[in-house]
Design a protein around this motif. Structure first.
Motif, PDB file in Angstrom:
ATOM      1  N   VAL A  21       9.428  11.655 -14.340  1.00 30.48           N
ATOM      2  CA  VAL A  21      10.606  11.884 -13.511  1.00 30.48           C
ATOM      3  C   VAL A  21      10.740  10.693 -12.576  1.00 30.48           C
ATOM      4  O   VAL A  21       9.858  10.430 -11.770  1.00 30.48           O
ATOM      5  N   GLU A  22      11.853   9.975 -12.680  1.00 35.86           N
ATOM      6  CA  GLU A  22      12.072   8.818 -11.827  1.00 35.86           C
ATOM      7  C   GLU A  22      12.931   9.200 -10.639  1.00 35.86           C
ATOM      8  O   GLU A  22      13.808  10.047 -10.736  1.00 35.86           O
ATOM      9  N   ARG A  23      12.681   8.538  -9.520  1.00 38.49           N
ATOM     10  CA  ARG A  23      13.471   8.777  -8.323  1.00 38.49           C
ATOM     11  C   ARG A  23      14.794   8.031  -8.440  1.00 38.49           C
ATOM     12  O   ARG A  23      14.857   6.960  -9.031  1.00 38.49           O
ATOM     13  N   SER A  80       3.867   5.682  -5.466  1.00 43.65           N
ATOM     14  CA  SER A  80       4.069   5.666  -6.910  1.00 43.65           C
ATOM     15  C   SER A  80       2.977   6.447  -7.628  1.00 43.65           C
ATOM     16  O   SER A  80       3.210   7.028  -8.669  1.00 43.65           O
ATOM     17  N   SER A  81       1.780   6.484  -7.053  1.00 45.03           N
ATOM     18  CA  SER A  81       0.712   7.225  -7.708  1.00 45.03           C
ATOM     19  C   SER A  81       0.748   8.709  -7.378  1.00 45.03           C
ATOM     20  O   SER A  81       0.209   9.514  -8.107  1.00 45.03           O
ATOM     21  N   ALA A 102       0.825  -1.204   0.000  1.00 49.21           N
ATOM     22  CA  ALA A 102       0.000   0.000   0.000  1.00 49.21           C
ATOM     23  C   ALA A 102       0.862   1.257   0.000  1.00 49.21           C
ATOM     24  O   ALA A 102       0.546   2.235  -0.694  1.00 49.21           O
ATOM     25  N   VAL A 103       1.950   1.246   0.747  1.00 41.77           N
ATOM     26  CA  VAL A 103       2.836   2.406   0.784  1.00 41.77           C
ATOM     27  C   VAL A 103       3.481   2.621  -0.571  1.00 41.77           C
ATOM     28  O   VAL A 103       3.538   3.743  -1.076  1.00 41.77           O
ATOM     29  N   VAL A 140      12.153   3.558  -2.699  1.00 38.84           N
ATOM     30  CA  VAL A 140      11.392   3.969  -1.529  1.00 38.84           C
ATOM     31  C   VAL A 140      11.232   2.762  -0.611  1.00 38.84           C
ATOM     32  O   VAL A 140      10.750   1.723  -1.021  1.00 38.84           O
ATOM     33  N   MET A 141      11.693   2.921   0.617  1.00 39.65           N
ATOM     34  CA  MET A 141      11.559   1.831   1.595  1.00 39.65           C
ATOM     35  C   MET A 141      10.333   2.116   2.471  1.00 39.65           C
ATOM     36  O   MET A 141      10.136   3.239   2.923  1.00 39.65           O
ATOM     37  N   PRO A 142       9.508   1.121   2.719  1.00 40.51           N
ATOM     38  CA  PRO A 142       8.330   1.333   3.565  1.00 40.51           C
ATOM     39  C   PRO A 142       8.729   1.564   5.017  1.00 40.51           C
ATOM     40  O   PRO A 142       9.717   1.029   5.497  1.00 40.51           O
TER      41      PRO A 142
END
Length: 98
Positions: free
Chosen positions: A88-90, A67-68, A61-62, A94-96
């Motif tokens: 634009v990509e990071r 991402s959205s 969910a995170v 991303v770590m939850p």
């Protein structure tokens, strides 16, 4: 692992005595204790399974919400002939957060 081995070695010797009033072949205190350990084993297994699935759903969910909401930005510049969105990509994953 050593803790588990110590239980595997000593618990049967203590709860299934071979002599005395609670000894073989009745084992009046051995079978109830074995049943309690069996129940605790399954309760721990089910609890760990539920917690694992809960954490897996939270992480999904995170990642889905991030991402959205933040990965795609739309901009229009003067050099572009069409107003197409720019992705634009990071740079880091991303770590939850637990």
């Amino acid at each position: 692992m050593t803790f588990g081995y110590s239980f595997q070695i000593w618990v049967p010797l203590l709860i299934f005595p071979t002599a005395g009033p609670y000894g073989a072949p009745q084992w009046k205190k051995g079978w109830p204790v074995a049943f309690v350990f069996y129940f605790l084993l399954w309760a721990g297994f089910i609890t760990s399974l539920v917690l694992y699935r809960r954490d897996k759903r939270k992480a999904a969910a995170v990642l889905e919400s991030e991402s959205s909401s933040g990965d795609i930005e739309t901009t229009s510049t003067e050099s572009q002939s069409q107003n197409a969105p720019v992705v634009v990509e990071r740079s880091s994953p991303v770590m939850p957060k637990y």
